[in-house]
Write an enzyme that holds these catalytic residues in place. Sequence first.
Site, PDB file in Angstrom:
ATOM      1  N   LYS A 205     -53.905 -13.803  38.798  1.00  0.00           N
ATOM      2  CA  LYS A 205     -52.704 -13.443  39.534  1.00  0.00           C
ATOM      3  C   LYS A 205     -52.687 -11.695  39.769  1.00  0.00           C
ATOM      4  O   LYS A 205     -52.392 -11.173  40.854  1.00  0.00           O
ATOM      5  CB  LYS A 205     -51.192 -13.847  39.368  1.00  0.00           C
ATOM      6  CG  LYS A 205     -51.263 -15.588  39.297  1.00  0.00           C
ATOM      7  CD  LYS A 205     -50.127 -15.941  39.050  1.00  0.00           C
ATOM      8  CE  LYS A 205     -50.179 -17.485  38.946  1.00  0.00           C
ATOM      9  NZ  LYS A 205     -51.110 -17.778  37.806  1.00  0.00           N
ATOM     10  N   ASP A 222     -50.208  -8.315  28.645  1.00  0.00           N
ATOM     11  CA  ASP A 222     -50.442  -9.667  27.915  1.00  0.00           C
ATOM     12  C   ASP A 222     -50.053  -9.496  26.428  1.00  0.00           C
ATOM     13  O   ASP A 222     -50.707  -8.623  25.904  1.00  0.00           O
ATOM     14  CB  ASP A 222     -51.623 -10.343  28.513  1.00  0.00           C
ATOM     15  CG  ASP A 222     -51.603 -11.948  28.175  1.00  0.00           C
ATOM     16  OD1 ASP A 222     -51.387 -12.597  29.124  1.00  0.00           O
ATOM     17  OD2 ASP A 222     -51.769 -12.323  26.855  1.00  0.00           O
ATOM     18  N   GLY A 256     -44.082  -9.663  25.454  1.00  0.00           N
ATOM     19  CA  GLY A 256     -43.525  -9.633  26.831  1.00  0.00           C
ATOM     20  C   GLY A 256     -41.617  -9.718  26.553  1.00  0.00           C
ATOM     21  O   GLY A 256     -41.068  -9.315  27.202  1.00  0.00           O
ATOM     22  N   ASP A 273     -45.345 -15.136  34.653  1.00  0.00           N
ATOM     23  CA  ASP A 273     -46.225 -16.627  34.673  1.00  0.00           C
ATOM     24  C   ASP A 273     -46.443 -17.028  33.287  1.00  0.00           C
ATOM     25  O   ASP A 273     -47.310 -16.355  32.460  1.00  0.00           O
ATOM     26  CB  ASP A 273     -47.460 -16.257  35.579  1.00  0.00           C
ATOM     27  CG  ASP A 273     -48.499 -17.255  35.574  1.00  0.00           C
ATOM     28  OD1 ASP A 273     -47.948 -18.170  35.927  1.00  0.00           O
ATOM     29  OD2 ASP A 273     -49.726 -16.891  35.649  1.00  0.00           O
ATOM     30  N   CYS A 328     -47.641 -23.669  34.971  1.00  0.00           N
ATOM     31  CA  CYS A 328     -48.593 -24.719  35.595  1.00  0.00           C
ATOM     32  C   CYS A 328     -48.450 -26.201  34.954  1.00  0.00           C
ATOM     33  O   CYS A 328     -49.275 -26.627  34.667  1.00  0.00           O
ATOM     34  CB  CYS A 328     -50.146 -24.349  35.594  1.00  0.00           C
ATOM     35  SG  CYS A 328     -50.507 -23.696  33.955  1.00  0.00           S
TER      36      CYS A 328
HETATM   37  C1  LIG Z   1     -50.265 -18.916  32.193  1.00  0.00           C
HETATM   38  S1  LIG Z   1     -51.087 -17.671  31.248  1.00  0.00           S
HETATM   39  C2  LIG Z   1     -51.063 -16.296  32.567  1.00  0.00           C
HETATM   40  C3  LIG Z   1     -52.216 -16.298  33.528  1.00  0.00           C
HETATM   41  C4  LIG Z   1     -52.183 -15.112  34.297  1.00  0.00           C
HETATM   42  N1  LIG Z   1     -51.018 -14.779  34.904  1.00  0.00           N
HETATM   43  C5  LIG Z   1     -53.097 -15.327  35.480  1.00  0.00           C
HETATM   44  O1  LIG Z   1     -52.901 -15.697  36.449  1.00  0.00           O
HETATM   45  O2  LIG Z   1     -54.453 -15.263  35.066  1.00  0.00           O
HETATM   46  C6  LIG Z   1     -49.629 -17.192  30.199  1.00  0.00           C
HETATM   47  C7  LIG Z   1     -50.075 -15.647  29.422  1.00  0.00           C
HETATM   48  O3  LIG Z   1     -48.952 -15.600  28.533  1.00  0.00           O
HETATM   49  C8  LIG Z   1     -49.449 -14.552  27.412  1.00  0.00           C
HETATM   50  N2  LIG Z   1     -48.517 -14.698  26.562  1.00  0.00           N
HETATM   51  C9  LIG Z   1     -48.029 -15.616  25.760  1.00  0.00           C
HETATM   52  N3  LIG Z   1     -46.775 -15.184  24.942  1.00  0.00           N
HETATM   53  C10 LIG Z   1     -46.473 -13.852  25.629  1.00  0.00           C
HETATM   54  C11 LIG Z   1     -45.586 -12.744  25.238  1.00  0.00           C
HETATM   55  N4  LIG Z   1     -44.377 -13.096  24.240  1.00  0.00           N
HETATM   56  N5  LIG Z   1     -45.655 -11.880  26.098  1.00  0.00           N
HETATM   57  C12 LIG Z   1     -46.480 -11.506  26.984  1.00  0.00           C
HETATM   58  N6  LIG Z   1     -47.588 -12.242  27.116  1.00  0.00           N
HETATM   59  C13 LIG Z   1     -47.577 -13.638  26.555  1.00  0.00           C
HETATM   60  C14 LIG Z   1     -50.779 -15.422  27.101  1.00  0.00           C
HETATM   61  O4  LIG Z   1     -51.406 -14.684  26.174  1.00  0.00           O
HETATM   62  C15 LIG Z   1     -51.302 -16.159  28.362  1.00  0.00           C
HETATM   63  O5  LIG Z   1     -52.327 -15.100  28.485  1.00  0.00           O
END
Ligand SMILES: C[S@@+](CC[C@H](N)C(=O)[O-])C[C@H]1O[C@@H](n2cnc3c(N)ncnc32)[C@H](O)[C@@H]1O
Length: 402
Positions: A205, A222, A256, A273, A328
């Site tokens: 994205k 991330d 995050g 996301d 997703c």
């Molecule tokens: C669905 S994936 C994101 C996909 C990305 N937006 C893309 O389009 O390629 C969710 C992401 O959230 C991250 N994540 C998990 N916990 C998180 C947090 N507390 N803060 C920020 N990112 C986090 C994970 O490492 C993962 O890479």
Amino acid sequence: MALLLDTRLLLRKVKDLRCFIPRRNRVKEKWAVTRTKHPPTSLALQHFDAIYSNQLGPQWPSVRAALLSERKYGALLNNFSHDPVLTELEDLGCRDFLTDTDTEVSAAQPDMEQESEVAGVEDASGISKKSGIDGQQLSPLHLSPHIKCLVFPRGDITRFKPARPDVCGLLGYYLMDAASLLPCLALGVQEGHNVLDLCAAPGGKTLALLQTESIAYLCVNDASVSRTMRLRKVLTSYFPKLLLADEKLRITSFDGTKWGEIERNTFDRVLVDVPCTTDRHSLMEDDNNIFSKIRTGERRRLPQLQLELLMAGIEAACPSGEILYSTCTLSHIQNQSVVEQAIVLARENHGIQVQVVDLRPLTHMFRKTFHFAADLHLGEMVVPHMAANFGPIYMCKLRRLT
Ligand SMILES: C[S@@+](CC[C@H](N)C(=O)[O-])C[C@H]1O[C@@H](n2cnc3c(N)ncnc32)[C@H](O)[C@@H]1O
């Protein structure tokens, strides 16, 4: 019991049909002695059968069949590549789904705007889709002309070849579930915007957002350091070094959920996301599967993490800024429930009023390419379908009023 047996038989059949599984998704079979009795993919299917047969009713068997079949990809074009990729892909029979839209869209839109004047039916939390309607926010005019994503026609399951590097080493396209592009389009980034991509890795994205070429400042975050490194690698394969070194792009690796403590009331647009049960992956691959026994606690905590991330995104947005929540998964608990709770918490704990933005103009526009869930009370969802096997992708857009 009979359902379980059916399920196992079907899973075995799906695994036997290796020719339908893309090479990169194939996993080497384990030796019989070490093979687990209950692989995470079977546990995921049992779980989905129990939950989604209730949630989706008679639709579940066909959604299930689509989820267990090979997914379709889209090729997000890289405007920074020097190769004539667009014509090459068009010659193969692909089309850009962003321009190949439903021609009835303009005729349908006035109806939707009229509906926006009707008071919506509220649920227990006082939130309704119609109460937050603003169909005008997402007219086709707001879609970036720079984003192009090619797909094979409905029913055509031809695979894309891996992208090639051009003379500068930049790849011509990025392969992704084409429905994953919809949250980026729904975000409605406009010229000069400050944008936060809160959970950005591996970066599909982010790539799409950068293709718009209109963002003034993009913060990409991330929590996972290794995934952030992967994201950096992805970005260097698609963008010139100069652009990546620009001060307008910041890449961070913070938790995050704590973003509100770092920066509040700042961004015009925030993409949230979140991590979720990644339904398709959970059914197809045992590796890194959220349904593996050792990850049970992590899986159960997902809705709380999702809520905290969405709350952080709401706080990070500026008043009148917009937040796009996406997953997703088909799960109601990870989708609509999270949004409902966030709206109430924002008002009660932070004094922030948010409004739900109606995304029906967008779904109406792309209904030729994707199969959308009918009548969700909050947000929109691409539902996997055998003839258009994209998704699942859930998205809900919120606008800060205060
Ligand atoms: C669905 S994936 C994101 C996909 C990305 N937006 C893309 O389009 O390629 C969710 C992401 O959230 C991250 N994540 C998990 N916990 C998180 C947090 N507390 N803060 C920020 N990112 C986090 C994970 O490492 C993962 O890479």
